[in-house]
Write a protein that holds these residues in place. Structure first.
Motif, mmCIF file in Angstrom:
data_model
loop_
_atom_site.group_PDB
_atom_site.id
_atom_site.type_symbol
_atom_site.label_atom_id
_atom_site.label_comp_id
_atom_site.label_asym_id
_atom_site.label_seq_id
_atom_site.Cartn_x
_atom_site.Cartn_y
_atom_site.Cartn_z
ATOM 1 N N MET A 182 -35.187 53.337 -49.033
ATOM 2 C CA MET A 182 -35.436 54.599 -49.606
ATOM 3 C C MET A 182 -33.796 55.536 -50.017
ATOM 4 S SD MET A 182 -38.049 56.083 -47.025
ATOM 5 C CE MET A 182 -38.315 57.864 -47.568
ATOM 6 N N GLY A 241 -33.367 56.292 -54.003
ATOM 7 C CA GLY A 241 -32.984 57.394 -54.295
ATOM 8 C C GLY A 241 -31.434 57.678 -55.024
ATOM 9 N N ILE A 252 -32.049 56.370 -58.562
ATOM 10 C CA ILE A 252 -32.649 57.258 -59.623
ATOM 11 C C ILE A 252 -31.558 58.380 -59.731
ATOM 12 C CG2 ILE A 252 -33.823 59.691 -59.570
ATOM 13 C CD1 ILE A 252 -35.876 57.813 -57.738
ATOM 14 N N VAL A 274 -29.741 63.255 -51.615
ATOM 15 C CA VAL A 274 -30.815 62.147 -51.551
ATOM 16 C C VAL A 274 -30.520 61.953 -50.136
ATOM 17 C CG1 VAL A 274 -30.900 59.657 -51.890
ATOM 18 C CG2 VAL A 274 -30.670 61.215 -54.187
ATOM 19 N N VAL A 327 -33.646 61.819 -47.203
ATOM 20 C CA VAL A 327 -33.920 60.741 -46.331
ATOM 21 C C VAL A 327 -33.937 61.065 -44.901
ATOM 22 C CG1 VAL A 327 -33.377 58.228 -45.622
ATOM 23 C CG2 VAL A 327 -33.489 59.093 -48.204
#
Length: 419
Positions: A179, A183, A186, A402, A406
């Motif tokens: 994850m 992130g 992105i 990010v 998480v």
């Protein structure tokens, strides 16, 4: 005793005494001041934790990572990452994130990863036209994924503190690690699109991708190989770490044929130095733990949190805030060993699964590695990129968002870690 130890430890850190020595001096001074603990017992407490059989996994995993990262395999991993994501917006940044994720499955150390990967990819990004601050920011933040992807050294340390299953911690940390990687990719994509960063236009060709994936397959398979052996009960973590060393030697010798005595010697020296630093902190934290347990500090703090805050949501928030502050000043292993006993007691009091707690602690303290004033990977990235720390921090804010997202998910959604 605790007040004396804490004050002296803070004073020693302020004058730049290394963390391990500062812990030993502060705890030793507190024990001598209080009296009642024989000197022989204090010495035994200092060396006892270093004799733990599971901790033997640390030097062997470090050695296997050094052997694999220092040779041709490291170049093959970068080529695979470039073929996979280089053609997208912010492709060079995404290559760093993918490379960090894969290298994390080999090294288990964020600092080693930032140094090895940063020395290859930061100059490459600068040459391709990426801002030096951005290149350093991507390396500093993404290298912390190594703290989650097996074989994670921080998770091994937490398992010794909480007496938890290393295999369960390794399995639980894979999802948050992916994850974080997703992130950050992105962020790189959006930054590349908005700021018109250059792309590797020929990196996505199918034939090139297939060749590079085949070449990088030994490293890609390593984290799955480790989890499989542990979850199936085929080998203990220590045995798996020894197998990983032989695996690294065979891959380098038979597949890539780049194994030399110089590489072996360099890997051994690096392993001894890194292991010595970690073991010094482990030994020192045992002495600190003796002081805390003698004065029942973990129990007192847990009871205070339950009586004052009441809600598990607020208690978890409190733990996260404390770790974020501590992580800014202490390296990850030292922070885990210092905060672990108290937070395990608090987690037990509110019914928090120790596996979830371990993942939450590793994510939180990993953020401190790229956060000023004493962020290790932040400094490594800035030094390699030859830019001021401030220029890197300006590029880091979306990566902080990010990591925080998480962290919140792992803190409050148990199903994501104990599935």
């Amino acid at each position: 005793m605790t007040a004396i130890m804490t004050g002296l430890f803070a004073a020693l850190l302020a004058i730049s005494v290394p963390v391990g020595y500062a812990l030993i001096i502060a705890a030793g001074a507190a024990i001598l001041w209080q009296g009642g603990t024989p000197t022989v017992l204090a010495v035994v407490k200092l060396f006892q934790p270093t004799q733990s059989f599971p901790l033997l996994a640390i030097p062997f995993f470090i050695l296997s990572g050094s052997l694999m990262m220092s040779g041709t395999l490291g170049q093959k991993l970068v080529q695979f990452a470039a073929a996979l994501v280089g053609r997208f917006h912010g492709g060079m940044g995404q290559v760093t994130v993918v490379g960090s994720t894969i290298f994390g499955g080999v090294s288990g150390s964020a600092v080693a990863e930032a140094s090895a990967l940063g020395s290859m990819l930061i100059p490459w990004q600068k040459k391709e036209g990426y801002p030096a601050g951005f290149a350093a920011a991507v390396t500093a933040s993404s290298s912390t994924i190594a703290g989650l992807i097996p074989p994670s050294i921080p998770l091994i340390l937490f398992s010794t503190v909480a007496n938890s299953s290393i295999a369960s911690l390794f399995s639980a940390a894979v999802l948050p690690g992916l994850m974080l990687a997703g992130g950050m990719m992105i962020v790189c994509y959006l930054s590349g699109r908005i700021r018109n960063f250059p792309r590797l236009t020929d990196a996505g060709q199918l034939k090139s991708f297939g060749r590079s994936m085949l070449s990088a397959l030994p490293a890609l398979a390593m984290p799955f190989f480790i989890i499989l052996l542990l979850r199936a009960g085929i080998a203990t973590p220590t045995e798996v770490s020894v197998i990983a060393v032989f695996y690294a030697l065979l891959v380098s010798l038979l597949l890539y044929r780049d194994l030399t005595w110089e590489r072996i010697y360099a890997a051994l020296v690096g392993t001894v130095i890194t292991t010595g630093v970690v073991m010094l902190v482990i030994a020192a934290s045992s002495l600190v733990g003796h002081v805390l347990i003698t004065e029942r500090v973990p129990t007192i703090v847990a009871n205070w949190a339950l009586e004052t805050l009441g809600s598990a949501i607020l208690i978890i928030l409190m733990m996260n805030l404390i770790m974020l502050v501590v992580g800014m000043f202490l390296d990850l292993p030292a922070a885990i060993l210092l905060l672990g006993p108290t937070f395990v007691a608090i987690g037990h009091a509110i019914g928090m699964d120790p596996i979830q707690l371990g993942v939450m602690i590793c994510i939180n303290l990993s953020i401190g590695l790229f956060t000023p004033p004493i962020g290790t990977t932040l400094f490594i990235g800035a030094v390699i990129a030859r830019v001021p720390i401030g220029a890197v921090v300006k590029e880091l804010w979306p990566f902080y968002i990010v990591a925080a997202a998480v962290l919140v998910l792992m803190s409050y959604v148990p199903a994501l870690t104990i599935y």
